[in-house]
Design a protein around this motif. Structure first.
Motif, PDB file in Angstrom:
ATOM      1  N   GLY A 189      -5.436  -4.833  -3.689  1.00 23.18           N
ATOM      2  CA  GLY A 189      -4.451  -3.854  -3.878  1.00 23.18           C
ATOM      3  C   GLY A 189      -3.838  -4.352  -5.488  1.00 23.18           C
ATOM      4  O   GLY A 189      -3.606  -3.664  -6.341  1.00 23.18           O
TER       5      GLY A 189
ATOM      6  N   ALA B 283       3.590   6.630  -0.133  1.00 28.07           N
ATOM      7  CA  ALA B 283       3.354   7.113   1.315  1.00 28.07           C
ATOM      8  C   ALA B 283       4.608   6.646   2.183  1.00 28.07           C
ATOM      9  O   ALA B 283       4.565   5.475   2.628  1.00 28.07           O
ATOM     10  CB  ALA B 283       2.059   6.658   1.951  1.00 28.07           C
TER      11      ALA B 283
ATOM     12  N   GLN C 112       6.992   6.235  -4.769  1.00 27.30           N
ATOM     13  CA  GLN C 112       5.926   5.175  -5.227  1.00 27.30           C
ATOM     14  C   GLN C 112       6.558   4.372  -6.562  1.00 27.30           C
ATOM     15  O   GLN C 112       7.483   5.025  -7.229  1.00 27.30           O
ATOM     16  CB  GLN C 112       4.618   6.434  -6.116  1.00 27.30           C
ATOM     17  CG  GLN C 112       3.686   5.727  -6.576  1.00 27.30           C
ATOM     18  CD  GLN C 112       2.343   6.647  -6.994  1.00 27.30           C
ATOM     19  OE1 GLN C 112       2.678   7.814  -7.389  1.00 27.30           O
ATOM     20  NE2 GLN C 112       1.449   6.384  -6.922  1.00 27.30           N
TER      21      GLN C 112
ATOM     22  N   MET D 138       2.246   1.609  -3.182  1.00 29.36           N
ATOM     23  CA  MET D 138       1.364   2.114  -4.315  1.00 29.36           C
ATOM     24  C   MET D 138       0.995   3.513  -4.359  1.00 29.36           C
ATOM     25  O   MET D 138       0.817   4.308  -5.176  1.00 29.36           O
ATOM     26  CB  MET D 138       0.200   1.105  -4.175  1.00 29.36           C
ATOM     27  CG  MET D 138      -0.970   1.604  -5.426  1.00 29.36           C
ATOM     28  SD  MET D 138      -2.426   0.089  -5.052  1.00 29.36           S
ATOM     29  CE  MET D 138      -3.183   0.549  -3.671  1.00 29.36           C
ATOM     30  N   ARG D 139       1.038   3.964  -3.036  1.00 26.15           N
ATOM     31  CA  ARG D 139       0.702   5.373  -2.790  1.00 26.15           C
ATOM     32  C   ARG D 139       1.539   6.612  -2.874  1.00 26.15           C
ATOM     33  O   ARG D 139       1.500   7.529  -2.700  1.00 26.15           O
ATOM     34  CB  ARG D 139      -0.150   5.528  -1.391  1.00 26.15           C
ATOM     35  CG  ARG D 139      -1.673   4.782  -1.424  1.00 26.15           C
ATOM     36  CD  ARG D 139      -2.147   4.729   0.070  1.00 26.15           C
ATOM     37  NE  ARG D 139      -3.271   3.976   0.125  1.00 26.15           N
ATOM     38  CZ  ARG D 139      -4.347   4.099  -0.117  1.00 26.15           C
ATOM     39  NH1 ARG D 139      -4.781   5.523  -0.401  1.00 26.15           N
ATOM     40  NH2 ARG D 139      -5.466   3.240   0.189  1.00 26.15           N
TER      41      ARG D 139
ATOM     42  N   ASP E  86       0.913  -1.295  -0.051  1.00 25.32           N
ATOM     43  CA  ASP E  86      -0.052  -0.135   0.060  1.00 25.32           C
ATOM     44  C   ASP E  86       0.811   1.264   0.018  1.00 25.32           C
ATOM     45  O   ASP E  86       0.575   2.160  -0.730  1.00 25.32           O
ATOM     46  CB  ASP E  86      -0.777   0.084   1.150  1.00 25.32           C
ATOM     47  CG  ASP E  86      -1.874   1.076   1.002  1.00 25.32           C
ATOM     48  OD1 ASP E  86      -2.612   1.303   0.126  1.00 25.32           O
ATOM     49  OD2 ASP E  86      -1.928   1.882   1.914  1.00 25.32           O
TER      50      ASP E  86
END
Length: 153
Positions: free
Chosen positions: A84, A57, A61, A54-55, A51
């Motif tokens: 996801g 964060a 990325q 993917m973001r 995650d």
């Protein structure tokens, strides 16, 4: 953590990621801890890293790294990671493979995936039979998780 417990690294990373337990929100620190947890075999940490990649964060990325971590977590039975993977495949234009992942997650009881399958059915991307089978499997999965305490609420 001194005992190299994967869950301890994952849990502390989760607290940094969400800014809980009085800790500041620190995404890169969370990802460092999740990497350690993933190295120790934590499926949840792999899902969290998927995650995060993917973001973008706490890390840069990177769809390939996100896919790598989501695949490991999905093989370990993590439905959110399977969801996801569906998002990554959809972003790459592989809609049929995306729906395969999302339907699988929905059949395992992941409600966000069920919502996606419902929308895909309305858009004509999923057949009536696929939607019905996914809905039945979701209900069976949900019913298996149902408890006397949940029913009393």
């Amino acid at each position: 953590m001194k005992l190299k417990d994967a869950y301890a690294f994952y849990a502390l990373g989760d607290q940094y990621y969400n800014g809980r337990w009085g800790l500041p929100r620190h995404l890169s620190k969370a990802c460092e801890l999740w990497n350690r947890a993933a190295d120790l075999g934590s499926i949840q940490a792999h899902a969290g890293l998927g995650d995060a990649y993917m973001r973008g964060a706490g890390v840069e990325q990177d769809a390939e790294k996100a896919r790598h971590h989501f695949e490991i977590a999905a093989m370990g039975g993590h439905e959110n990671a399977r969801h996801g993977l569906g998002g990554i495949e959809e972003g790459m234009g592989n809609n049929r493979l995306a729906m395969h992942h999302v339907m699988y997650a929905a059949r395992c009881g992941y409600v966000d995936s069920l919502k996606c399958v419902r929308l895909a059915y309305k858009d004509g991307d999923v057949t009536k039979e696929e939607y019905a089978a996914t809905l039945r499997a979701y209900k069976e999965s949900y019913d298996e998780m149902e408890s006397v305490h949940r029913a009393a609420e």
